[in-house]
Design an enzyme around this catalytic site. Structure first.
Site, PDB file in Angstrom:
ATOM      1  N   HIS A  43       0.860  -1.182   0.000  1.00 34.29           N
ATOM      2  CA  HIS A  43       0.000   0.000   0.000  1.00 34.29           C
ATOM      3  C   HIS A  43       0.898   1.233   0.000  1.00 34.29           C
ATOM      4  O   HIS A  43       2.105   1.136   0.252  1.00 34.29           O
ATOM      5  CB  HIS A  43      -0.898  -0.004   1.233  1.00 34.29           C
ATOM      6  CG  HIS A  43      -1.894  -1.119   1.241  1.00 34.29           C
ATOM      7  ND1 HIS A  43      -2.854  -1.226   2.218  1.00 34.29           N
ATOM      8  CD2 HIS A  43      -2.096  -2.168   0.406  1.00 34.29           C
ATOM      9  CE1 HIS A  43      -3.610  -2.280   1.983  1.00 34.29           C
ATOM     10  NE2 HIS A  43      -3.162  -2.879   0.889  1.00 34.29           N
ATOM     11  N   GLU A  45       1.312   3.617   2.092  1.00 33.58           N
ATOM     12  CA  GLU A  45       2.013   3.822   3.367  1.00 33.58           C
ATOM     13  C   GLU A  45       3.168   2.842   3.524  1.00 33.58           C
ATOM     14  O   GLU A  45       4.247   3.208   3.992  1.00 33.58           O
ATOM     15  CB  GLU A  45       1.045   3.659   4.553  1.00 33.58           C
ATOM     16  CG  GLU A  45      -0.088   4.646   4.567  1.00 33.58           C
ATOM     17  CD  GLU A  45      -1.355   4.157   3.894  1.00 33.58           C
ATOM     18  OE1 GLU A  45      -2.434   4.685   4.225  1.00 33.58           O
ATOM     19  OE2 GLU A  45      -1.277   3.253   3.022  1.00 33.58           O
ATOM     20  N   CYS A  76      -1.770  -1.127   7.534  1.00 34.88           N
ATOM     21  CA  CYS A  76      -0.854   0.016   7.480  1.00 34.88           C
ATOM     22  C   CYS A  76      -0.785   0.743   8.817  1.00 34.88           C
ATOM     23  O   CYS A  76       0.304   1.114   9.269  1.00 34.88           O
ATOM     24  CB  CYS A  76      -1.265   0.969   6.366  1.00 34.88           C
ATOM     25  SG  CYS A  76      -1.023   0.272   4.712  1.00 34.88           S
TER      26      CYS A  76
END
Length: 142
Positions: A43, A45, A76
């Site tokens: 992702h 992040e 995350c």
């Protein structure tokens, strides 16, 4: 946050972007965007965290703030908590992501942070929310 949005636009279908900044100076120390086509855990992040680690090592987390285009998912947010990052600022809410047709585990970043009483970082949502919401709602769907 504007720089996180720039990062997010690198993946128009999943415009999740993030930057890590030094809390005191504002200097951008890492950038990342959604690369789940290569790795399902990458992702925005997570890409940003990994880029920070490559450049600066596993240190100074409490002096850092991560800006991200959307409320961090439970994976995350957990990673950010385990790192001990000093703050997380996000634009769009998880509810907006669902309205935009993006699957999300329905555990808020706030709930994840509350489940980690040792975590002392700050969490702030809604920064440039309209701009990010528009980006998610108008994304190509396939």
């Amino acid at each position: 946050m504007r720089l996180a949005i720039v990062e997010g636009k690198k993946n128009p279908m999943y415009p999740f972007g993030a930057v890590i900044a030094d809390r005191a100076s504002g200097e951008i120390l890492a950038r990342g965007f959604n690369r789940t086509g290569d790795n399902p855990t990458m992702h925005g992040e997570m890409d940003c965290l990994n880029n920070y680690l490559k450049a600066h090592g596993n240190r100074n987390w409490d002096n850092l703030i991560l800006y991200t285009t959307a409320e961090p998912c439970s994976m995350c947010m957990s990673a950010l908590i385990w790192a001990g990052i000093g703050g997380v600022v996000y634009a769009s809410s998880a509810k907006t992501l669902v309205r935009a047709g993006i699957d999300d585990i329905q555990i808020s970043a706030k709930a994840v942070a509350a489940a980690a009483p040792f975590y002392k970082g700050e969490l702030l949502g809604g920064v440039l929310e309209r701009e990010a919401d528009e980006m998610f709602m108008s994304r190509p769907r396939s």
